[in-house]
Design a protein around this motif. Structure first.
Motif, mmCIF file in Angstrom:
data_model
loop_
_atom_site.group_PDB
_atom_site.id
_atom_site.type_symbol
_atom_site.label_atom_id
_atom_site.label_comp_id
_atom_site.label_asym_id
_atom_site.label_seq_id
_atom_site.Cartn_x
_atom_site.Cartn_y
_atom_site.Cartn_z
ATOM 1 N N PRO A 82 37.143 82.248 -12.498
ATOM 2 C CA PRO A 82 37.421 81.521 -13.027
ATOM 3 C C PRO A 82 37.257 80.224 -12.454
ATOM 4 O O PRO A 82 36.789 80.200 -11.580
ATOM 5 N N GLY A 83 37.409 78.490 -13.219
ATOM 6 C CA GLY A 83 37.389 77.228 -13.156
ATOM 7 C C GLY A 83 36.747 76.433 -14.295
ATOM 8 O O GLY A 83 35.728 77.930 -14.365
ATOM 9 N N ALA A 84 36.503 75.714 -13.918
ATOM 10 C CA ALA A 84 36.233 74.552 -15.090
ATOM 11 C C ALA A 84 34.936 74.602 -14.176
ATOM 12 O O ALA A 84 34.355 74.079 -13.715
ATOM 13 N N LEU A 85 34.246 73.742 -15.550
ATOM 14 C CA LEU A 85 32.273 73.886 -15.045
ATOM 15 C C LEU A 85 31.994 72.111 -14.856
ATOM 16 O O LEU A 85 32.823 71.510 -15.609
ATOM 17 N N LYS A 86 31.742 71.780 -13.777
ATOM 18 C CA LYS A 86 31.985 70.302 -13.269
ATOM 19 C C LYS A 86 30.306 69.510 -13.438
ATOM 20 O O LYS A 86 29.571 68.682 -13.743
ATOM 21 N N ARG A 87 28.811 70.457 -12.890
ATOM 22 C CA ARG A 87 27.855 69.928 -13.152
ATOM 23 C C ARG A 87 26.718 71.504 -13.353
ATOM 24 O O ARG A 87 27.013 73.046 -12.847
ATOM 25 N N VAL A 88 25.385 70.869 -13.566
ATOM 26 C CA VAL A 88 24.687 72.074 -13.917
ATOM 27 C C VAL A 88 23.200 71.297 -13.192
ATOM 28 O O VAL A 88 22.740 70.726 -12.993
ATOM 29 N N ASP A 89 23.434 72.175 -12.212
ATOM 30 C CA ASP A 89 21.373 71.527 -10.885
ATOM 31 C C ASP A 89 20.778 72.437 -12.010
ATOM 32 O O ASP A 89 20.573 74.243 -11.003
ATOM 33 N N THR A 90 19.156 71.884 -12.139
ATOM 34 C CA THR A 90 18.825 72.866 -13.272
ATOM 35 C C THR A 90 17.594 72.863 -12.282
ATOM 36 O O THR A 90 16.728 73.779 -12.752
ATOM 37 N N VAL A 91 17.610 72.235 -11.297
ATOM 38 C CA VAL A 91 16.268 72.205 -9.938
ATOM 39 C C VAL A 91 16.775 73.461 -8.935
ATOM 40 O O VAL A 91 15.537 74.366 -9.278
ATOM 41 N N GLU A 92 17.870 73.394 -9.059
ATOM 42 C CA GLU A 92 18.524 74.627 -7.664
ATOM 43 C C GLU A 92 19.404 75.618 -8.667
ATOM 44 O O GLU A 92 19.128 76.673 -7.876
ATOM 45 N N ARG A 93 19.068 75.572 -9.609
ATOM 46 C CA ARG A 93 19.534 76.825 -10.386
ATOM 47 C C ARG A 93 21.078 77.363 -10.240
ATOM 48 O O ARG A 93 21.092 78.159 -9.900
ATOM 49 N N ARG A 94 21.481 76.033 -10.202
ATOM 50 C CA ARG A 94 22.996 76.648 -9.591
ATOM 51 C C ARG A 94 23.719 75.602 -10.681
ATOM 52 O O ARG A 94 23.747 74.581 -10.979
ATOM 53 N N VAL A 100 40.540 75.613 -8.313
ATOM 54 C CA VAL A 100 41.654 76.318 -9.245
ATOM 55 C C VAL A 100 42.940 76.589 -8.509
ATOM 56 O O VAL A 100 43.040 77.016 -7.620
ATOM 57 N N VAL A 101 43.938 75.738 -9.206
ATOM 58 C CA VAL A 101 44.842 75.792 -8.724
ATOM 59 C C VAL A 101 45.933 76.545 -9.903
ATOM 60 O O VAL A 101 46.012 76.591 -10.973
ATOM 61 N N LEU A 102 47.506 77.130 -9.139
ATOM 62 C CA LEU A 102 48.424 77.968 -10.096
ATOM 63 C C LEU A 102 48.723 76.732 -10.931
ATOM 64 O O LEU A 102 49.097 75.708 -10.991
ATOM 65 N N PRO A 103 48.732 77.771 -12.133
ATOM 66 C CA PRO A 103 49.553 76.333 -13.244
ATOM 67 C C PRO A 103 51.143 76.177 -12.994
ATOM 68 O O PRO A 103 51.709 76.282 -12.808
ATOM 69 N N MET A 104 51.525 74.945 -13.433
ATOM 70 C CA MET A 104 52.482 74.347 -13.301
ATOM 71 C C MET A 104 52.352 73.689 -11.880
ATOM 72 O O MET A 104 53.757 73.209 -11.637
ATOM 73 N N THR A 105 51.485 73.382 -10.741
ATOM 74 C CA THR A 105 51.490 73.663 -9.596
ATOM 75 C C THR A 105 50.725 73.067 -8.945
ATOM 76 O O THR A 105 48.996 72.754 -9.762
ATOM 77 N N ASP A 106 50.136 72.167 -7.734
ATOM 78 C CA ASP A 106 49.230 71.870 -6.956
ATOM 79 C C ASP A 106 48.504 73.445 -6.065
ATOM 80 O O ASP A 106 47.982 72.630 -5.149
ATOM 81 N N GLU A 107 49.009 73.994 -6.139
ATOM 82 C CA GLU A 107 48.847 75.264 -5.104
ATOM 83 C C GLU A 107 46.986 75.850 -5.238
ATOM 84 O O GLU A 107 47.391 75.796 -6.515
ATOM 85 N N LEU A 108 46.788 75.466 -4.048
ATOM 86 C CA LEU A 108 45.226 76.019 -4.504
ATOM 87 C C LEU A 108 44.986 77.573 -4.457
ATOM 88 O O LEU A 108 45.665 78.210 -3.856
ATOM 89 N N ILE A 109 44.601 78.491 -5.627
ATOM 90 C CA ILE A 109 44.239 79.424 -5.818
ATOM 91 C C ILE A 109 42.656 79.878 -5.055
ATOM 92 O O ILE A 109 42.230 80.504 -4.511
ATOM 93 N N LEU A 110 41.553 78.568 -5.509
ATOM 94 C CA LEU A 110 40.626 79.025 -4.760
ATOM 95 C C LEU A 110 39.377 76.781 -4.930
ATOM 96 O O LEU A 110 39.719 76.778 -5.960
ATOM 97 N N PRO A 111 38.730 77.383 -4.047
ATOM 98 C CA PRO A 111 38.319 76.032 -3.692
ATOM 99 C C PRO A 111 37.240 75.496 -4.697
ATOM 100 O O PRO A 111 36.720 76.633 -5.116
ATOM 101 N N PRO A 112 36.720 74.160 -4.270
ATOM 102 C CA PRO A 112 35.078 74.089 -5.752
ATOM 103 C C PRO A 112 33.911 75.077 -4.714
ATOM 104 O O PRO A 112 34.334 75.129 -3.680
#
Length: 435
Positions: A82-94, A100-112
């Motif tokens: 899960p997660g929204a794409l922020k950036r593509v590093d085509t040199v490092e292939r990453r 990812v936060v819990l919907p309707m809240t700011d509770e963190l599920i997964l960090p960047p």
């Protein structure tokens, strides 16, 4: 942030976007033991976009067509992240993913976090094109996602409840965009309101004032004029006011203001006019973009000027064969591109020659209610007028597209079981959702 290695030394294929193209490709490639396939999506489940208008009209309930990525990935040999794409590093292939936060809240599920890839496939779709028209983003509902469709359905139901029993109050809905989405939404709203009257005691579709607007001189401008005229007649027969050949200069909280100086007062305003690439694409990576912010790809669907990256579906701008128009951003094209890349990618990884992708238009079908559709099939031989399809036969073909998509995702035995479940549900519950 950590960069995960390929599992067991297998070639890592990361697919960003679980729409029709992305999930079909993940399903096909996940069966291969030589690939480590990961599907990335910001949502938890897949929904087939051609049915969003049914969800908005209340003819589908929340979650009825949703395919949970976690369960589907477990069953078909790929992994879901899960997660929204922020950036593509085509040199490092990453690729870098947002938190990812819990919907309707700011509770963190997964960090960047980051994911490493050997091959990256971008399939994150597009969004409705507002063309910079003032007021669209502030005052219009759109149909880009299930969440938007559900929000629109709740507005429609609330309006129906407020208007119930008041003979003086009309239900005014304006729809901009007379392509397939706009035409189907107008027809399904007529169908849904009659079901609301039958099963919920609310006012029938005769209380509806639906206005369908488009700059094109006719509705469904991309199809044969006979198909367009057939759909036009059907909508007019339902009482829909069709305004073709007129643009929208601005949208306010209560009306559409048109280019001919007229105003269309609306309680609900829906914008379904064309598609454009997501805003974030411009800063995503070193990609060559079309004027509508879609990633330009080679005949093999590889991103132009970037190694090890492909783009398919609505986010890709692919030229059609023989100098024709670009491949349309439709579910039909997404399915063909996913099928092509599922075959072509393993061949390319083995160093074999890969033939270019060729889009084959299979025709167009547009739903016009419970038992009626209109459309056309390609002529045989090519170059002749398309073969018209009308009525219940066209509707059966239209519904079959949904079952074919299900069969691609689940296999025919489960797709058949899902069809049976649909039939049982429809025989025991109201066909329109009254909540």
């Amino acid at each position: 942030m950590n960069t995960a290695p390929s599992a067991h030394g297998r070639h890592a294929v990361v697919i960003v976007g679980g729409g029709a193209a992305g999930i079909e490709l993940a399903t096909r490639l996940g069966r291969r033991r030589d690939l480590d396939v990961v599907l990335v999506d910001r949502d938890a489940s897949h929904f087939w976009k051609p049915r969003l208008h049914e969800l908005a009209a209340g003819l589908l309930g929340d979650g009825e067509e949703a395919v949970p990525y976690l369960a589907h990935a477990q069953a078909h040999g790929y992994r879901y992240e899960p997660g929204a794409l922020k950036r593509v590093d085509t040199v490092e292939r990453r690729i870098d993913l947002d938190q990812v936060v819990l919907p309707m809240t700011d509770e963190l599920i997964l960090p960047p976090r980051s994911l490493r890839y050997d091959t990256l496939v971008l399939a994150f779709g597009s969004r409705v094109n507002d063309f910079g028209t003032p007021g669209v983003l502030q005052y219009c509902d759109m149909l880009d996602s299930p969440a938007q469709a559900i929000a629109l359905r709740r507005k429609i139901l609330a309006l129906a409840l407020r208007s119930a029993g008041d003979p003086e109050r009309r239900i005014r809905i304006g729809i901009v965009g007379a392509g397939a989405t706009g035409v189907e939404l107008a027809a399904e709203l007529h169908h849904a309101f009659n079901d609301m009257h039958r099963y919920g005691g609310l006012d029938p579709a005769s209380k509806l004032d639906i206005t369908l607007m488009d700059m094109a001189k006719r509705i469904l401008p991309a199809v044969d004029p006979r198909t367009s005229e057939s759909a036009h007649r059907a909508l007019v027969g339902m009482g829909v006011n069709v305004r073709a050949g007129v643009g929208v200069d601005a949208v306010t909280a209560s009306a559409f203001h048109l280019s001919d100086g007229s105003t269309v007062p609306c309680d609900i305003r829906v914008w379904a006019a064309g598609v454009v690439g997501h805003d974030m694409v411009a800063g995503l990576g070193p990609f060559t973009l079309s004027k509508d912010r879609r990633i330009i790809v080679t005949p093999q669907l590889a991103a132009v000027g970037v190694d090890h990256v492909y783009a398919i579906g609505d986010c890709a701008f692919a030229a059609a064969a023989h100098g024709g128009p670009s491949v349309p951003p439709t579910a039909q094209a997404a399915h063909q591109q996913a099928s092509y890349l599922a075959r072509a990618l393993p061949r390319a990884l083995r160093g074999e020659t890969v033939e270019p992708f060729v889009y084959h238009a299979k025709g167009t079908l547009v739903s016009l209610g419970e038992f009626h559709a209109t459309g056309e099939l390609p002529s045989v031989p090519k170059g002749k007028s398309p073969i018209p399809m009308r009525g219940w036969i066209a509707k059966m073909l239209y519904v079959s597209l949904q079952y074919m998509h299900r069969a691609t995702l689940h296999g025919w035995p489960r797709a058949t079981a899902l069809w049976l479940a649909d039939w049982l549900r429809n025989t025991t519950l109201p066909p329109v959702k009254l909540h």
